[in-house]
Design an enzyme around this catalytic site. Structure first.
Site, PDB file in Angstrom:
ATOM      1  N   GLY A 142       0.822  -1.256  -0.021  1.00  0.00           N
ATOM      2  CA  GLY A 142       0.029  -0.081   0.069  1.00  0.00           C
ATOM      3  C   GLY A 142       0.759   1.153  -0.079  1.00  0.00           C
ATOM      4  O   GLY A 142       0.397   2.337   0.096  1.00  0.00           O
ATOM      5  N   LYS A 178      -2.066   1.180   2.850  1.00  0.00           N
ATOM      6  CA  LYS A 178      -3.175   0.041   2.982  1.00  0.00           C
ATOM      7  C   LYS A 178      -3.745   0.105   4.290  1.00  0.00           C
ATOM      8  O   LYS A 178      -4.898  -0.036   4.568  1.00  0.00           O
ATOM      9  CB  LYS A 178      -2.659  -1.213   2.541  1.00  0.00           C
ATOM     10  N   THR A 215      -2.875  -4.434  -6.471  1.00  0.00           N
ATOM     11  CA  THR A 215      -3.618  -3.155  -6.913  1.00  0.00           C
ATOM     12  C   THR A 215      -2.579  -1.905  -6.867  1.00  0.00           C
ATOM     13  O   THR A 215      -2.900  -0.790  -7.047  1.00  0.00           O
ATOM     14  CB  THR A 215      -4.526  -2.570  -5.923  1.00  0.00           C
ATOM     15  N   SER A 216      -1.293  -2.347  -6.816  1.00  0.00           N
ATOM     16  CA  SER A 216      -0.227  -1.241  -6.843  1.00  0.00           C
ATOM     17  C   SER A 216       0.497  -1.152  -8.402  1.00  0.00           C
ATOM     18  O   SER A 216       0.438  -1.846  -9.085  1.00  0.00           O
ATOM     19  CB  SER A 216       0.719  -1.330  -5.697  1.00  0.00           C
ATOM     20  N   ASP A 275      -9.431  -4.794  -1.130  1.00  0.00           N
ATOM     21  CA  ASP A 275      -8.551  -5.759  -0.242  1.00  0.00           C
ATOM     22  C   ASP A 275      -9.496  -6.425   0.734  1.00  0.00           C
ATOM     23  O   ASP A 275     -10.691  -6.001   0.899  1.00  0.00           O
ATOM     24  CB  ASP A 275      -7.667  -4.629   0.626  1.00  0.00           C
ATOM     25  N   THR A 315       7.127  -6.712  -5.601  1.00  0.00           N
ATOM     26  CA  THR A 315       8.570  -6.964  -5.512  1.00  0.00           C
ATOM     27  C   THR A 315       9.145  -7.722  -6.845  1.00  0.00           C
ATOM     28  O   THR A 315      10.057  -7.453  -7.520  1.00  0.00           O
ATOM     29  CB  THR A 315       8.978  -7.618  -4.282  1.00  0.00           C
ATOM     30  N   ARG A 343       3.406 -10.449  -7.569  1.00  0.00           N
ATOM     31  CA  ARG A 343       3.423  -9.266  -8.586  1.00  0.00           C
ATOM     32  C   ARG A 343       2.363  -8.373  -8.021  1.00  0.00           C
ATOM     33  O   ARG A 343       1.753  -8.468  -7.042  1.00  0.00           O
ATOM     34  CB  ARG A 343       2.851  -9.783  -9.891  1.00  0.00           C
TER      35      ARG A 343
END
Lengths: 510, 510
Positions: free
Chosen positions: B186, B306, B216-217, B274, B221, B213
């Site tokens: 978040g 978040k 929602t961003s 979420d 990483t 992966r």
């Protein structure tokens, strides 16, 4: 139907040329593109991406499915049949594909899932985007899930009803009184509408009845009526029927009243869920949009009906009455016995045979179906001022007995396109009592499931015929019900379910 | 790969012969059939019907799409590419299509939507059906919607975590201690993992890090790491990397740990929602399945992160600790500042450049990203017993300063398939301050949305570069951030959104 880009021009950026593949995906529009086409490469459109597709001055939102090079050239795209129709597309036309504007209304769907209350304007925006085809199936499912059970508060129910009315057409009958009748459903075989409408119309009231197809049940009124007469009438045809006969029994989806309702119902059906608030909005948006002024609602209450307890009935009645009043609709709720199926047949054609027996005053007519139809028609006649309070049932009984109701029914069917005989099933199997005793309970939901597994309502002759009533005595080997199907696979399937669920009809030992 | 029905046999009932069309629909399997084929006619399969498809001893559940006669013959069917693969299908093979057994677990999904609490065995059944590919997208969306926000109670979170672990593989490292690190997300740009892992591994601990992966961003990483080294390693390759180097940073989806998580995340991503309970189950199912024994969780708290409040942080920490304890996992939550993005870049490659600057001790390295990585690595070193409590940060700082972290990072990247330079964007646009003042607030969600509209994470070089921090003074015309894209359409789109939302960075007048 002309397009600025013809077959010989080179394509502008973000354009592909249409090739019809002929794939039908129904409500969710799909665009087929090669992953290596210039548009997908430039814009990063992966499978399931939501894209804006524009052609011929129209635009839609579609989901991307990728295809390999065997189906499309690198500068070609295709559309699912419903999308092809929506864009008035033709082979060789250019379409422009771009990132769609983000749907602000999806933020309200999320807010609802997180437990917040939606405002009327937020609900209007959601319904308006939905009716414009901008919601994917996943997004529709999220909204329906957010409204499930009792998740909408009174202000939201009112807001949703208003939004659903505004998103479609509204009928104006140019008459001071339009009566209507509705059942909240959940009770297999409770097919009173095709009996109530002719009784009421034969007594001079105007009752333009629009009905739905099955939601989670083996048959809706429209499914049953369709086995006896055409029901897919457009607005003009519906008006002519009502002008000629005083009534009609047509499928509501064909006249574009509350179009959002059909989209929500499709997803509710796929998920097999109900929402109390959506039920109220669904019923009342159709009735207000249809121009009704006075309405009687049949609310069956029973442990396995849609309304399970007196407490639920009181809450739902209050919601229906409050929202009705906000739109100037006079609504009377009649709570009825929902402990067992009504009539004998469950499934479109099987229910139609019960209806025809009542209307024709046949000796074999199911008494319970006749009694319920008389009670509801009586309530409409009283609400409409045809008789004084207390006199409705007697008048309704007379109208059946003297043949006026049957005459009116045939008149309505002929006006809708012709009376026809319902189809007979090709595959049947009786389910027998395993021991002697008394019928102690009937599980409406499991019994309805047998009919659905047998193919109802898609297979109109499919369903189940109930041979016993609550409290009746049976001996070992007596047929409890007969499964009807149109294919051996579906008959087997329903039979397997019935065999595995011995509690559909519970026989108490004496 | 053999099949009893060859090209020359006549087909048994409910069978069609396969023809590959090459349409990719990803997770939801699709079967293409003509509406007038013998199977659809006999069984009444309409568009969106869910059917069982069997071939080669395997079976799947698929959704029906109808096609016209131009694509398939009357005795032919096709499958979407993922379904083709799942059935090990070949052109000309016969497939048997039938009504699927009703999914009992869908009744539990409905129960959840109606507000009921699910038992561990009901959750196990839901997750097991889901992982077997038996859920349609609409059904997946209903489950995800039912779990949104705080709709799962503690017993359900525990049950869901266990169900998700059991549905996939479990790793056994044959070592007494496996450390791990996770961020609840978040916070744009909070890319500490590729710094923490080499610091920790360079100090002798074993840290086999699997990452996700983006949900929602603009980048997860795994997305960022992928711009520097391959991350799609299978289990064998991952083991070899960890044996050689003591650590790894790979995509978790490639090693089949908690496969349900990826299915749920796909739908959560489509809906942009979420669920607190699903978050706990998602994190801990992957960690327990990965064999972790000690874990540090980074929990950024801020108005647009978040986790938005201290109250939420306390509740989520309790849930993470309780569920961790049930699986014997030692978990320490570190609450961090979530009021503004970390580092400068937002988007896979842009974040990778920040990571590389810190690891290489470059003067331009973002100090905030370095400080956070040090704090988290320090916590892992203390939890893992490398230093005494209070000594972790100093050790982590030393490991960065003396080049050991960079050396370990290059070693890990080489072991994963080779260190590479992240890609540079092809289209850029600075967004300028409209007036002088002090940076008063940064809306993480809207800033992340700019990066997503610019194409991140699908376009790895896309995103946004932040040039200012909270409290900094700017003059009119100063660049606040730069939008990076790989296509002009996406650059325009992000720029339009930034222009329409002046409150992404709020500049207070002095």
């Amino acid at each position: 139907m002309t397009d600025p880009v013809t077959q010989n021009d080179s394509l502008p950026p973000n354009c592909l040329r249409l090739k019809r593949l002929g794939i039908e995906t129904r409500q969710e529009f799909v665009i087929y593109m090669r992953a290596d086409c210039p548009v997908c490469r430039a814009e990063g459109f992966t499978v399931h991406a939501r894209v804006r597709v524009a052609a011929n001055g129209n635009s839609i939102i579609a989901s991307v499915h990728h295809v390999l090079d065997s189906l499309l050239g690198p500068d070609q795209a295709s559309l699912s049949e419903s999308a092809w129709l929506a864009l008035a597309a033709q082979d060789g036309h250019a379409v422009t594909i771009s990132h769609p504007r983000p749907l602000e209304s999806l933020a309200y769907v999320r807010a609802k899932l997180y437990g917040r209350t939606l405002t009327p304007s937020q609900l209007t925006e959601i319904i308006s985007d939905m009716v414009a085809g901008r919601y994917s199936d996943i997004e529709l499912a999220a909204f329906v899930s957010g409204c499930a059970g009792q998740r909408l508060d009174p202000s939201e129910v009112l807001g949703l009803t208003r939004a659903m009315i505004e998103a479609g057409d509204r009928l104006d009958w140019d008459k001071p009184m339009i009566v209507d009748k509705h059942c909240v459903g959940g009770l297999p075989g409770n097919r009173t509408t095709p009996i109530v409408v002719p009784i009421v119309a034969a007594n001079g009231l105007t009752i333009p009845k629009t009905s739905s197809r099955a939601i989670t049940s083996p048959a809706g009124t429209a499914d049953t009526m369709e086995t006896m007469a055409p029901v897919d009438l457009d607005l003009g045809a519906m008006r002519r029927v009502v002008e000629q006969t005083g009534g009609c029994i047509v499928w509501g989806g064909a006249v574009h009243l509350s179009p959002a309702d059909d989209m929500l119902i499709r997803v509710e059906r796929a998920l097999d869920i109900d929402s109390e608030g959506q039920l109220v909005a669904s019923v009342l948006s159709k009735k207000v949009a249809a121009g009704s002024t006075h309405m009687v609602i049949d609310m069956p209450v029973g442990a396995s009906a849609k309304v399970r307890s007196a407490e639920d009935a009181v809450r739902l009645t209050a919601s229906l009455e409050t929202v009705s009043a906000a739109f100037g609709l006079h609504t009377r709720v009649v709570v009825t016995d929902g402990r067992q199926p009504v009539g004998r047949g469950i499934g479109p054609a099987l229910e139609a045979f019960d209806v025809l027996a009542v209307l024709r005053n046949e000796a074999s007519a199911p008494a319970d179906l006749r009694a319920r139809a008389v009670e509801l028609a009586g309530a409409v006649l009283e609400l409409g001022g045809v008789t004084a309070p207390g006199g409705g049932c007697a008048r309704a009984t007379d109208t059946l007995d003297n043949g006026d109701a049957w005459a009116k029914f045939t008149q309505i069917c002929e006006a809708q396109g012709g009376l026809r005989e319902p189809p007979r099933s090709t595959h049947r199997l009786p389910v027998l009592a395993l021991h002697a005793g008394r019928i102690g309970a009937i599980d409406n939901r499991k019994f309805a499931k047998v009919a659905k597994l047998a193919g109802a309502p898609a297979a109109p002759a499919a369903g189940a015929d109930l041979h016993v009533r609550l409290g009746e005595e049976v001996t070992r080997g007596d047929p409890l019900f007969t499964i009807h199907a149109e294919s051996p696979g579906e008959l087997d399937y329903a039979a397997q379910y019935a065999a595995a669920h011995g509690d559909i009809l519970v026989v108490f030992d004496e």
